[in-house]
Design a protein around this motif. Structure first.
Motif, PDB file in Angstrom:
ATOM      1  N   GLU A  61      -0.332   7.996 -11.066  1.00  0.00           N
ATOM      2  CA  GLU A  61      -1.226   6.957 -11.731  1.00  0.00           C
ATOM      3  C   GLU A  61      -1.063   5.470 -11.626  1.00  0.00           C
ATOM      4  O   GLU A  61      -1.658   4.842 -11.952  1.00  0.00           O
ATOM      5  CB  GLU A  61      -0.947   7.288 -13.437  1.00  0.00           C
ATOM      6  CG  GLU A  61      -1.458   8.452 -13.784  1.00  0.00           C
ATOM      7  CD  GLU A  61      -1.285   8.570 -15.339  1.00  0.00           C
ATOM      8  OE1 GLU A  61      -0.346   7.893 -16.093  1.00  0.00           O
ATOM      9  OE2 GLU A  61      -1.464   9.814 -15.881  1.00  0.00           O
ATOM     10  N   THR A  62       0.050   5.315 -10.724  1.00  0.00           N
ATOM     11  CA  THR A  62       0.409   4.040 -10.290  1.00  0.00           C
ATOM     12  C   THR A  62       0.386   3.738  -8.831  1.00  0.00           C
ATOM     13  O   THR A  62       0.905   4.591  -8.088  1.00  0.00           O
ATOM     14  CB  THR A  62       1.712   3.514 -10.899  1.00  0.00           C
ATOM     15  OG1 THR A  62       2.095   3.898 -12.239  1.00  0.00           O
ATOM     16  CG2 THR A  62       2.115   2.074 -10.859  1.00  0.00           C
ATOM     17  N   PRO A  63      -0.166   2.437  -8.214  1.00  0.00           N
ATOM     18  CA  PRO A  63       0.063   2.553  -6.734  1.00  0.00           C
ATOM     19  C   PRO A  63       1.381   2.392  -6.326  1.00  0.00           C
ATOM     20  O   PRO A  63       2.472   2.130  -7.211  1.00  0.00           O
ATOM     21  CB  PRO A  63      -0.356   1.021  -6.710  1.00  0.00           C
ATOM     22  CG  PRO A  63      -1.234   0.657  -7.810  1.00  0.00           C
ATOM     23  CD  PRO A  63      -0.898   1.585  -8.913  1.00  0.00           C
ATOM     24  N   LEU A  64       1.744   2.987  -5.015  1.00  0.00           N
ATOM     25  CA  LEU A  64       3.066   3.403  -4.723  1.00  0.00           C
ATOM     26  C   LEU A  64       3.954   2.192  -4.827  1.00  0.00           C
ATOM     27  O   LEU A  64       5.025   2.345  -5.309  1.00  0.00           O
ATOM     28  CB  LEU A  64       3.019   4.137  -3.341  1.00  0.00           C
ATOM     29  CG  LEU A  64       4.353   4.538  -2.818  1.00  0.00           C
ATOM     30  CD1 LEU A  64       4.946   5.463  -3.718  1.00  0.00           C
ATOM     31  CD2 LEU A  64       3.871   4.979  -1.099  1.00  0.00           C
ATOM     32  N   HIS A  65       3.596   1.020  -4.314  1.00  0.00           N
ATOM     33  CA  HIS A  65       4.717  -0.050  -4.264  1.00  0.00           C
ATOM     34  C   HIS A  65       4.899  -0.415  -5.906  1.00  0.00           C
ATOM     35  O   HIS A  65       6.248  -0.661  -6.107  1.00  0.00           O
ATOM     36  CB  HIS A  65       3.909  -1.268  -3.746  1.00  0.00           C
ATOM     37  CG  HIS A  65       2.897  -1.942  -4.319  1.00  0.00           C
ATOM     38  ND1 HIS A  65       1.570  -1.385  -4.319  1.00  0.00           N
ATOM     39  CD2 HIS A  65       2.708  -2.880  -5.327  1.00  0.00           C
ATOM     40  CE1 HIS A  65       0.848  -2.138  -4.955  1.00  0.00           C
ATOM     41  NE2 HIS A  65       1.472  -3.516  -5.578  1.00  0.00           N
TER      42      HIS A  65
END
Length: 78
Positions: A61-65
């Motif tokens: 659910e969250t961008p990887l970085h």
């Protein structure tokens, strides 16, 4: 849109701070229209970790970085 086999899988390796165990994390990007992975899997000697729902939820659910930064800041990974 077409999928690119070379860019549809990212494998990360990180270490757990307390147990000092290495974890392999595979992020599968099967939907070319999304910037988030469609599937996450873990491989580790510790059999309890791969079923960690909070890690999977964060990575799905969250961008990887941002997900890796959050996991590091909370002390889940080194």
């Amino acid at each position: 849109m077409e999928s690119n086999v070379l860019c549809s899988l990212i494998i990360l390796m990180f270490k757990l701070p307390v147990e000092k165990k290495v974890v392999l994390c595979s992020l599968h990007y099967c939907d070319a229209s999304r910037s988030l992975p469609t599937r996450v899997s873990f491989q580790c000697d510790d059999k309890a970790l791969p079923d960690s729902p909070e890690w999977k939820k964060t990575l799905l659910e969250t961008p990887l970085h941002k997900a890796l930064s959050t996991m590091r800041n909370t002390g889940n990974i080194l």
